[in-house]
Design a protein around this motif. Structure first.
Motif, PDB file in Angstrom:
ATOM      1  N   GLY A  34      -2.513  -4.787   0.776  1.00  0.00           N
ATOM      2  CA  GLY A  34      -1.262  -5.068   0.085  1.00  0.00           C
ATOM      3  C   GLY A  34      -0.749  -3.938  -0.792  1.00  0.00           C
ATOM      4  O   GLY A  34       0.108  -4.146  -1.642  1.00  0.00           O
ATOM      5  N   LYS A  35      -1.252  -2.729  -0.574  1.00  0.00           N
ATOM      6  CA  LYS A  35      -0.795  -1.591  -1.376  1.00  0.00           C
ATOM      7  C   LYS A  35       0.560  -1.117  -0.868  1.00  0.00           C
ATOM      8  O   LYS A  35       0.856  -1.244   0.320  1.00  0.00           O
ATOM      9  N   PRO A  36       1.363  -0.535  -1.737  1.00  0.00           N
ATOM     10  CA  PRO A  36       2.606   0.097  -1.283  1.00  0.00           C
ATOM     11  C   PRO A  36       2.271   1.259  -0.349  1.00  0.00           C
ATOM     12  O   PRO A  36       1.228   1.904  -0.489  1.00  0.00           O
ATOM     13  N   ILE A  37       3.164   1.544   0.604  1.00  0.00           N
ATOM     14  CA  ILE A  37       2.888   2.553   1.618  1.00  0.00           C
ATOM     15  C   ILE A  37       2.591   3.922   1.023  1.00  0.00           C
ATOM     16  O   ILE A  37       1.697   4.631   1.486  1.00  0.00           O
ATOM     17  N   GLN A  38       3.312   4.325  -0.025  1.00  0.00           N
ATOM     18  CA  GLN A  38       3.061   5.640  -0.614  1.00  0.00           C
ATOM     19  C   GLN A  38       1.667   5.711  -1.249  1.00  0.00           C
ATOM     20  O   GLN A  38       0.984   6.724  -1.162  1.00  0.00           O
ATOM     21  N   GLN A  39       1.255   4.635  -1.868  1.00  0.00           N
ATOM     22  CA  GLN A  39      -0.087   4.586  -2.457  1.00  0.00           C
ATOM     23  C   GLN A  39      -1.150   4.636  -1.349  1.00  0.00           C
ATOM     24  O   GLN A  39      -2.184   5.286  -1.496  1.00  0.00           O
ATOM     25  N   ALA A  40      -0.881   3.969  -0.237  1.00  0.00           N
ATOM     26  CA  ALA A  40      -1.811   3.992   0.893  1.00  0.00           C
ATOM     27  C   ALA A  40      -1.926   5.409   1.458  1.00  0.00           C
ATOM     28  O   ALA A  40      -3.025   5.881   1.753  1.00  0.00           O
ATOM     29  N   ARG A  41      -0.800   6.104   1.588  1.00  0.00           N
ATOM     30  CA  ARG A  41      -0.833   7.486   2.073  1.00  0.00           C
ATOM     31  C   ARG A  41      -1.625   8.370   1.107  1.00  0.00           C
ATOM     32  O   ARG A  41      -2.373   9.250   1.538  1.00  0.00           O
ATOM     33  N   SER A  42      -1.448   8.122  -0.170  1.00  0.00           N
ATOM     34  CA  SER A  42      -2.190   8.887  -1.186  1.00  0.00           C
ATOM     35  C   SER A  42      -3.684   8.650  -1.080  1.00  0.00           C
ATOM     36  O   SER A  42      -4.482   9.561  -1.322  1.00  0.00           O
ATOM     37  N   GLU A  43      -4.089   7.437  -0.727  1.00  0.00           N
ATOM     38  CA  GLU A  43      -5.507   7.125  -0.528  1.00  0.00           C
ATOM     39  C   GLU A  43      -6.089   7.977   0.596  1.00  0.00           C
ATOM     40  O   GLU A  43      -7.183   8.516   0.469  1.00  0.00           O
ATOM     41  N   ILE A  44      -5.348   8.111   1.679  1.00  0.00           N
ATOM     42  CA  ILE A  44      -5.807   8.928   2.800  1.00  0.00           C
ATOM     43  C   ILE A  44      -5.901  10.391   2.375  1.00  0.00           C
ATOM     44  O   ILE A  44      -6.900  11.069   2.650  1.00  0.00           O
ATOM     45  N   ASP A  45      -4.870  10.872   1.676  1.00  0.00           N
ATOM     46  CA  ASP A  45      -4.878  12.269   1.205  1.00  0.00           C
ATOM     47  C   ASP A  45      -6.049  12.535   0.264  1.00  0.00           C
ATOM     48  O   ASP A  45      -6.695  13.579   0.343  1.00  0.00           O
ATOM     49  N   LYS A  46      -6.308  11.579  -0.621  1.00  0.00           N
ATOM     50  CA  LYS A  46      -7.419  11.724  -1.569  1.00  0.00           C
ATOM     51  C   LYS A  46      -8.751  11.778  -0.829  1.00  0.00           C
ATOM     52  O   LYS A  46      -9.621  12.600  -1.146  1.00  0.00           O
ATOM     53  N   THR A  47      -8.912  10.933   0.166  1.00  0.00           N
ATOM     54  CA  THR A  47     -10.135  10.925   0.958  1.00  0.00           C
ATOM     55  C   THR A  47     -10.326  12.252   1.675  1.00  0.00           C
ATOM     56  O   THR A  47     -11.425  12.821   1.669  1.00  0.00           O
ATOM     57  N   ILE A  48      -9.263  12.771   2.262  1.00  0.00           N
ATOM     58  CA  ILE A  48      -9.324  14.075   2.931  1.00  0.00           C
ATOM     59  C   ILE A  48      -9.727  15.149   1.926  1.00  0.00           C
ATOM     60  O   ILE A  48     -10.573  15.998   2.219  1.00  0.00           O
ATOM     61  N   GLY A  49      -9.153  15.109   0.735  1.00  0.00           N
ATOM     62  CA  GLY A  49      -9.494  16.079  -0.312  1.00  0.00           C
ATOM     63  C   GLY A  49     -10.955  16.010  -0.716  1.00  0.00           C
ATOM     64  O   GLY A  49     -11.610  17.043  -0.889  1.00  0.00           O
ATOM     65  N   HIS A  50     -11.489  14.800  -0.847  1.00  0.00           N
ATOM     66  CA  HIS A  50     -12.903  14.632  -1.206  1.00  0.00           C
ATOM     67  C   HIS A  50     -13.813  15.189  -0.125  1.00  0.00           C
ATOM     68  O   HIS A  50     -14.803  15.872  -0.420  1.00  0.00           O
TER      69      HIS A  50
END
Length: 92
Positions: A34-50
């Motif tokens: 139920g996250k907003p799409i931009q927050q979901a995209r940020s989750e993916i970006d953060k994971t890639i960064g980690h």
């Protein structure tokens, strides 16, 4: 047990998969969490960064640390990788 370069290669491949499928995985996060799409995209970006951070720094983290003991003897700390783990950060 796999050698470190093999593991790092697999993690680099994972970042490619995440990048290529970012929109698909983001929509999945929206649907399931139920996250907003931009927050979901940020989750993916953060994971890639980690993942990239650990790929770039793993050799340093796993390097043998040589010690000079108070007895005058030499010692060492050896670190062995246990495998890939998943990290999750929580907002407070």
């Amino acid at each position: 047990m796999e050698q470190l370069p093999e593991r790092m290669h697999k993690l680099k491949e994972l970042t490619k998969v995440l990048s290529i499928n970012k929109e698909r995985y983001s929509k999945l996060i929206v649907d399931e969490m139920g996250k907003p799409i931009q927050q979901a995209r940020s989750e993916i970006d953060k994971t890639i960064g980690h993942i990239k951070y650990y790929v770039e720094n793993s050799a340093q983290f796993l390097a043998t640390e040589e010690l000079n003991l108070s007895s005058g003897q030499k010692g060492a700390v050896y670190t062995q990788p246990l495998g890939t783990t998943v990290g999750k950060s929580f907002k407070q």
